[in-house]
Design a protein around this motif. Structure first.
Motif, PDB file in Angstrom:
ATOM      1  N   HIS A  38      31.375  27.422  40.416  1.00  0.00           N
ATOM      2  CA  HIS A  38      31.857  28.475  39.542  1.00  0.00           C
ATOM      3  C   HIS A  38      33.364  28.402  39.572  1.00  0.00           C
ATOM      4  N   GLY A  39      33.983  29.131  38.720  1.00  0.00           N
ATOM      5  CA  GLY A  39      35.441  29.083  38.695  1.00  0.00           C
ATOM      6  C   GLY A  39      35.992  30.172  37.819  1.00  0.00           C
ATOM      7  N   GLY A  40      37.251  30.022  37.475  1.00  0.00           N
ATOM      8  CA  GLY A  40      37.890  31.022  36.642  1.00  0.00           C
ATOM      9  C   GLY A  40      37.648  30.747  35.168  1.00  0.00           C
ATOM     10  N   THR A  41      38.190  31.616  34.361  1.00  0.00           N
ATOM     11  CA  THR A  41      38.065  31.445  32.909  1.00  0.00           C
ATOM     12  C   THR A  41      39.437  31.463  32.244  1.00  0.00           C
ATOM     13  N   ARG A  42      40.463  31.767  33.056  1.00  0.00           N
ATOM     14  CA  ARG A  42      41.813  31.852  32.490  1.00  0.00           C
ATOM     15  C   ARG A  42      42.585  30.581  32.815  1.00  0.00           C
TER      16      ARG A  42
ATOM     17  N   TRP B 330      37.264  39.467  32.680  1.00  0.00           N
ATOM     18  CA  TRP B 330      36.589  39.646  33.976  1.00  0.00           C
ATOM     19  C   TRP B 330      37.395  39.055  35.129  1.00  0.00           C
ATOM     20  N   PRO B 331      37.332  39.685  36.290  1.00  0.00           N
ATOM     21  CA  PRO B 331      38.158  39.231  37.425  1.00  0.00           C
ATOM     22  C   PRO B 331      37.750  37.853  37.946  1.00  0.00           C
ATOM     23  N   GLU B 332      38.721  37.191  38.587  1.00  0.00           N
ATOM     24  CA  GLU B 332      38.474  35.857  39.135  1.00  0.00           C
ATOM     25  C   GLU B 332      38.578  35.826  40.653  1.00  0.00           C
ATOM     26  N   LYS B 403      38.131  30.742  42.936  1.00  0.00           N
ATOM     27  CA  LYS B 403      37.941  31.678  41.832  1.00  0.00           C
ATOM     28  C   LYS B 403      36.476  31.705  41.409  1.00  0.00           C
ATOM     29  N   GLY B 404      36.068  32.828  40.922  1.00  0.00           N
ATOM     30  CA  GLY B 404      34.681  32.930  40.466  1.00  0.00           C
ATOM     31  C   GLY B 404      34.501  34.097  39.515  1.00  0.00           C
ATOM     32  N   SER B 405      34.754  33.810  38.243  1.00  0.00           N
ATOM     33  CA  SER B 405      34.545  34.854  37.235  1.00  0.00           C
ATOM     34  C   SER B 405      33.065  34.902  36.870  1.00  0.00           C
TER      35      SER B 405
END
Lengths: 43, 486
Positions: A38-42, B330-332, B403-405
């Motif tokens: 999983h990871g970020g979206t930004r 959404w938070p990361e 990170k994990g949104s």
């Protein structure tokens, strides 16, 4: 129109032999999806 | 030496504490503060609620485990947050109130270098008039106590039906217009139905599902488009298929506002006020924040810096209409923007908005599910918070590499649909991502259709049972526990 579960489908759903292989397949598939990372979206 | 305090010992808090202890040397302190003495594997409460498991099967005491593993434990509940310390204490601290032992009722300061707020939700039964488990034939399965109580109520009804020609009504669903955790109620209704068949009284019972979802199968995630065998279907169609097969009636788009003895009063999206009668009900309450207060060094109230009901994290809380919501909201990292040493994984973080489309009744009442953050997302976000803290401790500066949104995270929902080695059934669903990304997956309802699927059958029950044993093994930190993913 509502989908209906046929008698043949129900038999498959409760067949332990078929379901054993389904169990193995489900575990592999689930781990592949949720354990894939999983990871970020930004940026 | 660094001191990391974890508030809460549920799925999120316990996961964070376990990983911190495993990866940090013993010179660093990991301290868990929880009002409960036990760890409980909540997903199995539905089986306690039908008498197929005992509470002992789903819980274990935390203190002996923590003692063995070198994790500190205080049985207490947090009262206030002081992220800058106060006039007497330089270090940031939380004020806690002890809930057991000699110190019960007394308060004390617990200082920290890093704080993980994993206090989860408050089960806000008080937000629905008359909704108090077991007082008026309406029960809950949210804790093992509640689930035991629910089984006692259900068992009494089954015994009564077995020895009479009477008919009965069972109502299961959400007990508040903005409740979440529809999945637990969904599992419970299917398990109850299966048990009624097993006890030979199914033909005497009308079972009704009542939920705040606009469509069945929303689950607080705006529903989903999924592959089912060779077909592609909506989750609403899948749940409708199961309810039709089990002869379960449903009422969607309904918000319960009041519960009386055997009666649930609700409002629907059409603005109608209606009543549903029952002889046994299981209704999931609203989840709310705990109402914590926070103060700065000068004892000035700074609650708004830390809480919006739940804890403020790195989400974008700018109010926008549903059409403008994005996964980037959404938070990361689940880090509080005002205090970088405070994190809130799991249910404890304040979501930027719901996932399901907000809907109002014609009278202006909000009736739609709140976003779910239970189970798998709780564990995953707790682990990434722990990993960031571990990196920060090792590097001597705040690190947010992990990170994990929920907009870039998959989840599996293995819904039990009946218990039994060969008679059991389960509905397995996966979704990727949890928060739909309507830009990236514009043609498939915001989800990757290859990773979003549904399956029904005995294998699902075996998977759910395997998860029960695997996650309790993991929670007990037995050899190689960390190899089991969250």
């Amino acid at each position: 129109m509502t989908h209906l579960i046929s008698k043949a489908e129900k038999a498959k759903m409760q067949n332990p032999f078929i379901q054993f292989f389904k169990f193995v397949w489900l575990n592999i598939k689930i781990i592949g999806i949720v354990g894939h990372g999983h990871g970020g979206t930004r940026k | 030496m660094t001191k990391i305090v974890v508030l809460g010992a549920g799925i999120s808090g316990h996961t964070a504490a376990s990983h911190l202890r495993r990866k940090l040397s013993k010179k660093h302190e990991v301290l868990v503060v929880s009002p409960n003495s036990n760890y409980q594997w909540i997903p199995s409460n539905i089986w306690v609620g039908i008498g197929r498991m005992n509470r002992e099967d789903t819980v274990f005491p935390l203190e002996p485990l923590y003692k063995r593993k070198g994790i500190g434990f205080i049985q207490a509940k947090v009262v206030t947050f002081h992220p800058e310390g106060d006039s007497d204490e330089e270090m940031p601290f939380v004020m806690v109130e002890y809930t057991s032992g000699d110190k019960k009722g007394r308060q004390g300061k617990v200082t920290y270098d890093f704080l993980i707020n994993a206090t989860g939700p408050k089960l806000a039964f008080d937000m629905t008039e008359g909704l108090l488990p077991g007082t008026n034939k309406a029960y809950s399965v949210c804790t093992y106590d509640h689930a035991e109580h629910a089984w006692a109520g259900l068992k009494a009804l089954i015994e009564k039906l077995k020895s009479s020609d009477e008919r009965a009504k069972i109502l299961i669903g959400t007990g508040h217009p903005k409740a979440t955790c529809q999945g637990a109620a969904f599992e419970y209704i299917l398990n109850v139905e299966k048990e009624l068949v097993r006890y030979g009284v199914r033909n005497k019972v009308d079972i009704t599902w009542l939920s705040n979802e606009y469509l069945l199968g929303d689950f607080g995630m705006d529903g989903m488009l999924l592959t089912y065998g060779k077909e592609v279907m909506k989750s609403s169609e899948m749940v409708e298929m199961v309810f039709t097969d089990r002869n379960i009636r449903w009422i969607a788009g309904a918000g319960i506002t009041k519960v009386e003895e055997g009666k649930a009063h609700y409002e629907n999206l059409a603005g109608e006020y209606k009543t549903e009668e029952f002889d046994f009900a299981m209704l999931i309450p609203a989840f709310s924040g705990h109402g914590f207060k926070a103060y700065d060094k000068g004892n000035k109230d700074i609650t708004e810096k830390l809480f919006k009901g739940f804890m403020v994290v790195d989400a974008d809380y700018t109010p926008r209409p549903y059409e403008e919501w994005t996964v980037q909201d959404w938070p990361e990292t689940y880090q509080n923007p005002s205090y970088p040493n405070i994190f809130a994984p799991g249910i404890a973080f304040a979501p930027p908005h719901s996932i399901s489309k907000p809907r109002k009744s014609k009278n202006g009442t909000d009736i739609f599910p709140s976003p779910p953050r239970t189970g798998m997302p709780s564990g995953i976000t707790a682990k990434l918070v722990a990993d960031n803290i571990i990196d920060s401790v090792k590097h001597g500066k705040i690190s947010l590499h992990h990170k994990g949104s929920m907009g870039n995270m998959g989840a599996a929902c293995i819904a039990s649909a009946g218990y039994g080695a060969f008679q059991g059934n389960g509905i397995s669903m996966t979704t990727f991502p949890i928060v739909p990304d309507y830009k990236k997956y514009s043609k498939t309802g915001g989800r990757d259709i290859q990773k979003t699927f549904g399956d029904i059958g005995l294998a699902g029950h075996w998977v759910k049972l395997s998860l029960h044993y695997a996650f309790l093994y993991k929670a007990k930190m037995k050899p190689f526990w960390w190899l089991i993913p969250e």
